[in-house]
Design a protein around this motif. Structure first.
Motif, PDB file in Angstrom:
ATOM      1  N   ARG A  69     -21.603  72.574  49.625  1.00  0.00           N
ATOM      2  CA  ARG A  69     -20.177  72.202  49.631  1.00  0.00           C
ATOM      3  C   ARG A  69     -19.451  72.882  50.785  1.00  0.00           C
ATOM      4  NH1 ARG A  69     -16.498  73.452  44.414  1.00  0.00           N
ATOM      5  NH2 ARG A  69     -16.696  75.572  45.223  1.00  0.00           N
ATOM      6  N   LYS A 170     -12.525  72.653  50.411  1.00  0.00           N
ATOM      7  CA  LYS A 170     -11.780  73.763  49.788  1.00  0.00           C
ATOM      8  C   LYS A 170     -10.957  74.479  50.859  1.00  0.00           C
ATOM      9  CE  LYS A 170     -13.273  77.320  46.455  1.00  0.00           C
ATOM     10  NZ  LYS A 170     -12.152  77.341  45.572  1.00  0.00           N
ATOM     11  N   GLU A 203      -5.579  68.788  39.462  1.00  0.00           N
ATOM     12  CA  GLU A 203      -6.186  70.088  39.144  1.00  0.00           C
ATOM     13  C   GLU A 203      -5.087  71.135  39.075  1.00  0.00           C
ATOM     14  OE1 GLU A 203      -8.832  71.130  42.406  1.00  0.00           O
ATOM     15  OE2 GLU A 203      -7.405  70.333  43.860  1.00  0.00           O
ATOM     16  N   GLY A 206      -6.783  76.780  41.187  1.00  0.00           N
ATOM     17  CA  GLY A 206      -8.108  77.390  41.148  1.00  0.00           C
ATOM     18  C   GLY A 206      -9.006  76.875  40.034  1.00  0.00           C
ATOM     19  N   ILE A 228     -17.904  73.145  41.247  1.00  0.00           N
ATOM     20  CA  ILE A 228     -19.309  73.354  40.871  1.00  0.00           C
ATOM     21  C   ILE A 228     -19.397  73.586  39.362  1.00  0.00           C
ATOM     22  CG2 ILE A 228     -21.359  74.793  41.250  1.00  0.00           C
ATOM     23  CD1 ILE A 228     -20.592  73.182  43.749  1.00  0.00           C
ATOM     24  N   THR A 229     -18.396  74.240  38.791  1.00  0.00           N
ATOM     25  CA  THR A 229     -18.387  74.420  37.329  1.00  0.00           C
ATOM     26  C   THR A 229     -18.149  73.065  36.664  1.00  0.00           C
ATOM     27  OG1 THR A 229     -17.187  76.449  37.903  1.00  0.00           O
ATOM     28  CG2 THR A 229     -17.641  76.072  35.577  1.00  0.00           C
ATOM     29  N   THR A 265     -15.334  78.778  38.856  1.00  0.00           N
ATOM     30  CA  THR A 265     -16.284  79.867  39.074  1.00  0.00           C
ATOM     31  C   THR A 265     -15.733  81.181  38.512  1.00  0.00           C
ATOM     32  OG1 THR A 265     -17.224  78.853  41.046  1.00  0.00           O
ATOM     33  CG2 THR A 265     -17.361  81.261  40.911  1.00  0.00           C
TER      34      THR A 265
HETATM   35  N1  PLP Z   1      -9.911  73.496  42.097  1.00  0.00           N
HETATM   36  C1  PLP Z   1      -9.447  74.401  42.982  1.00  0.00           C
HETATM   37  C2  PLP Z   1      -8.190  74.117  43.736  1.00  0.00           C
HETATM   38  C3  PLP Z   1     -10.139  75.602  43.182  1.00  0.00           C
HETATM   39  O1  PLP Z   1      -9.688  76.507  44.069  1.00  0.00           O
HETATM   40  C4  PLP Z   1     -11.311  75.854  42.420  1.00  0.00           C
HETATM   41  C5  PLP Z   1     -12.078  77.094  42.580  1.00  0.00           C
HETATM   42  O2  PLP Z   1     -11.633  78.077  43.085  1.00  0.00           O
HETATM   43  C6  PLP Z   1     -11.747  74.891  41.507  1.00  0.00           C
HETATM   44  C7  PLP Z   1     -11.030  73.708  41.383  1.00  0.00           C
HETATM   45  C8  PLP Z   1     -12.997  75.108  40.682  1.00  0.00           C
HETATM   46  O3  PLP Z   1     -14.146  74.960  41.481  1.00  0.00           O
HETATM   47  P1  PLP Z   1     -15.497  75.763  41.201  1.00  0.00           P
HETATM   48  O4  PLP Z   1     -15.930  75.396  39.831  1.00  0.00           O
HETATM   49  O5  PLP Z   1     -16.438  75.276  42.243  1.00  0.00           O
HETATM   50  O6  PLP Z   1     -15.192  77.211  41.312  1.00  0.00           O
END
Ligand code: PLP
Length: 315
Positions: A69, A170, A203, A206, A228-229, A265
């Motif tokens: 990613r 990201k 979303e 985070g 990823i989660t 995460t």
């Molecule tokens: N959405 C945003 C804006 C994020 O910054 C994050 C992670 O920091 C996520 C979703 C969740 O992503 P991941 O599960 O890869 O940490």
């Protein structure tokens, strides 16, 4: 979620790196000494892409997925640092090794840099570089919030549209998410969820969002990071035989949901108990959310998608 294991592997110069270890553009240092130039466009223009991988019980979770990613984000933003994917992985192993941490938040950034003197002031002429750090594990939500379930609200602030800034890459364009956090605070909620201009869920600050109605789990198909989660949740639903749909999720569906959970995460699976002041179920995390959360941590304990940290490395 269980508590993070705060024990460490012994290191000769352990105390220097006790608060964490960092890497910037070829050099390693204690995290408190890590600094980037004030003039860097990574700072002045938030012109950065990043990724965050977790270390739990001495192992990275889905390291290759995070690296894939991160590379897609860099490619999407026309960034080309000197390090290959394998070199970035080696950097991450080394900073965790230096810190001695067994539970860590490991961030990797690619910064734009600045165009060399005499070159046009266009991002294409900047030398991009990698910065990374490993610090003790952090969680978006406190243990108390996770226990009682998050209190969520739907913000008036809209998420920046993918046509302007692609959230799949990201990035540091957190102005909308930050504004949402203050909206949540004003309303006495823990976290805000942002909609897009069409009124669909995107979303939060985070984390990704899942809505559950009549036993069916749904998560937005656009306007958010491909977490990823979130991917792990989609896989777990499949494994547990829980129907899961990836499609637009209208705000009204979320407002009326039987259950909602968020995931990231930095915290794993975080079920909610309230949305816009409405109590869901018995004001506690719902049964499907809890089933997914428990399955997630049980599989993690078994080494699911785990890459052990190379604590013995010699370099
Ligand atoms: N959405 C945003 C804006 C994020 O910054 C994050 C992670 O920091 C996520 C979703 C969740 O992503 P991941 O599960 O890869 O940490």
């Amino acid at each position: 979620m269980t508590e993070p294991d705060q024990s460490r592997f012994a290191e000769p110069d352990h105390s220097r790196f006790a608060a964490g270890a960092a890497y910037i553009d070829g050099r390693y240092m204690p995290v408190a000494e890590a600094a980037i130039p004030l003039t860097d466009w990574g700072y002045r223009r938030s012109d950065v892409t990043y990724d965050v991988v977790g270390v739990w019980d001495g192992a990275f979770f889905r390291l290759d997925d995070h690296i894939r990613r991160f590379r897609a984000s860099m490619d999407g933003l026309h960034m080309k640092p000197a390090e290959s994917d394998d070199e970035i992985k080696a950097v991450l192993h080394k900073i965790v090794r230096l810190s001695g941490l067994r539970a860590a938040y490991v961030a990797m950034d690619c910064l734009r840099g600045v165009p060399a003197p005499g070159k046009p002031r266009h991002p294409a002429y900047a030398r991009n570089y990698i910065a990374a750090f490993a610090v003790p594990w952090v969680s978006v939500a406190s243990p108390e919030m996770c226990e009682r379930g998050l209190h969520l609200m739907i913000a008036d602030t809209l998420r920046i549209p993918p046509e302007s800034v692609e959230p799949r890459y990201k990035n540091f364009h957190w102005g909308d998410l930050t504004r949402g956090q203050f909206e949540a605070m004003d309303k006495g909620a823990d976290f805000a969820i942002l909609l897009d201009a069409q009124g669909n869920v995107t979303e939060g600050a985070g984390f990704n969002v899942f809505s559950i109605t009549d036993g069916v789990v749904a998560t937005p198909d656009r306007g958010a990071l491909d977490g990823i989660t979130r991917l792990s949740m989609i896989e777990l639903c499949e494994e547990l035989g829980i129907p899961c749909e990836v499609r637009p999720v209208p705000a009204a569906e979320l407002r009326d949901a039987d259950e909602i959970f968020t995931c990231t995460t930095a915290g794993g699976v975080m079920p909610a108990s309230r949305i816009d002041g409405r109590i869901m179920g018995n004001d506690r995390p719902g049964p499907i959310s809890m089933r997914l959360r428990d399955a997630f941590w049980a599989k993690r304990a078994e080494g699911w998608h785990a890459t052990p940290v190379d604590y013995e490395g010699k370099d």
